[in-house]
Write a protein that holds these residues in place. Sequence first.
Motif, PDB file in Angstrom:
ATOM      1  N   GLU A  95       0.834  -1.210   0.000  1.00 32.35           N
ATOM      2  CA  GLU A  95       0.000   0.000   0.000  1.00 32.35           C
ATOM      3  C   GLU A  95       0.865   1.254   0.000  1.00 32.35           C
ATOM      4  OE1 GLU A  95      -2.969  -0.380  -0.804  1.00 32.35           O
ATOM      5  OE2 GLU A  95      -3.270  -2.461  -0.222  1.00 32.35           O
ATOM      6  N   LYS A  96       1.974   1.198   0.683  1.00 32.50           N
ATOM      7  CA  LYS A  96       2.864   2.356   0.742  1.00 32.50           C
ATOM      8  C   LYS A  96       3.502   2.641  -0.627  1.00 32.50           C
ATOM      9  CE  LYS A  96       6.144   3.915   4.034  1.00 32.50           C
ATOM     10  NZ  LYS A  96       7.182   3.568   4.997  1.00 32.50           N
ATOM     11  N   GLN A  99       1.226   4.061  -3.670  1.00 31.11           N
ATOM     12  CA  GLN A  99       0.928   5.485  -3.551  1.00 31.11           C
ATOM     13  C   GLN A  99      -0.468   5.874  -4.043  1.00 31.11           C
ATOM     14  OE1 GLN A  99       4.292   7.180  -5.589  1.00 31.11           O
ATOM     15  NE2 GLN A  99       5.583   7.008  -3.778  1.00 31.11           N
ATOM     16  N   ASN A 100      -1.462   5.294  -3.412  1.00 32.88           N
ATOM     17  CA  ASN A 100      -2.848   5.702  -3.663  1.00 32.88           C
ATOM     18  C   ASN A 100      -3.109   7.039  -2.975  1.00 32.88           C
ATOM     19  OD1 ASN A 100      -3.720   3.448  -5.128  1.00 32.88           O
ATOM     20  ND2 ASN A 100      -4.129   2.294  -3.274  1.00 32.88           N
ATOM     21  N   GLU A 105      -5.672   4.716   0.488  1.00 31.91           N
ATOM     22  CA  GLU A 105      -4.628   3.935   1.154  1.00 31.91           C
ATOM     23  C   GLU A 105      -5.075   3.530   2.564  1.00 31.91           C
ATOM     24  OE1 GLU A 105      -0.194   4.610   2.970  1.00 31.91           O
ATOM     25  OE2 GLU A 105      -0.598   5.488   0.997  1.00 31.91           O
ATOM     26  N   ASP A 108      -7.604   0.751   2.328  1.00 26.39           N
ATOM     27  CA  ASP A 108      -6.973  -0.533   2.013  1.00 26.39           C
ATOM     28  C   ASP A 108      -6.246  -1.108   3.232  1.00 26.39           C
ATOM     29  OD1 ASP A 108      -7.923  -0.251  -0.569  1.00 26.39           O
ATOM     30  OD2 ASP A 108      -5.988   0.310  -1.428  1.00 26.39           O
TER      31      ASP A 108
END
Length: 161
Positions: A95-96, A99-100, A105, A108
Motif C-alpha cells: 500500500e505504501k 501510492q494511492n 490507502e 486498504d
Amino acid sequence: MNIWVRIKKLSLRQLSKLAFLFIQNPLKIIPTLKATKHTIKLCDTLYGKSHHRSTKANAFRHAYWNIQICLKTQKITKNEQKSIDFAKKLTDLYEKVTQNEPLDEAMDLHNNKIGRDNYLQVLDKSEQKIIDFVQKLAERAQKVSNLEEMKEIDNLVYLVE
C-alpha cells in the motif's frame, strides 16, 4: 487488473523495497503470488471490475487477500502469528509503494487488517466457507468519507457505491 500489470507500473525504488522483503523471505514468494492471483481471479469472477474501485467489492478483495496470504504462507512458517506478521509487512509495504490517495490507502490498510484479524476464525474452514464469511463482512461494510470515521469502525469500509 492483472498483477503483472500492477507490478510493471512500480518504480525501480518501489520494486526494490518489495524485492528486499522477498529476499528476506524467499520461500514465501510463490505462496504470496498464488494468494494474490487466486484473490484477483475470484474477485473478477464475483465482482467483475467493481473490485478495482473503492467499493464493498474492493473491501472484500483486501480482506480476502490477507487471509489467503496467511493461509498460504502458514504452510511455510508453520506458525499462525508469523504468517499474520508477514502478511502485514507485505500488504502495508504494498500500500505504501503503490501510492494511492491518502483516503484510499487508509481504506486498504484498514480492510487488510480486518482480514488478518479474522484469519484465525477461518483457519480450518473450507474455501467456500471462507468466501462466504468474507462476503458477509463485505455486506456489513460501512461507507466512510474521511479518516476520522474510519478510525471508529471495526468492520470493513468502503468509499463509493
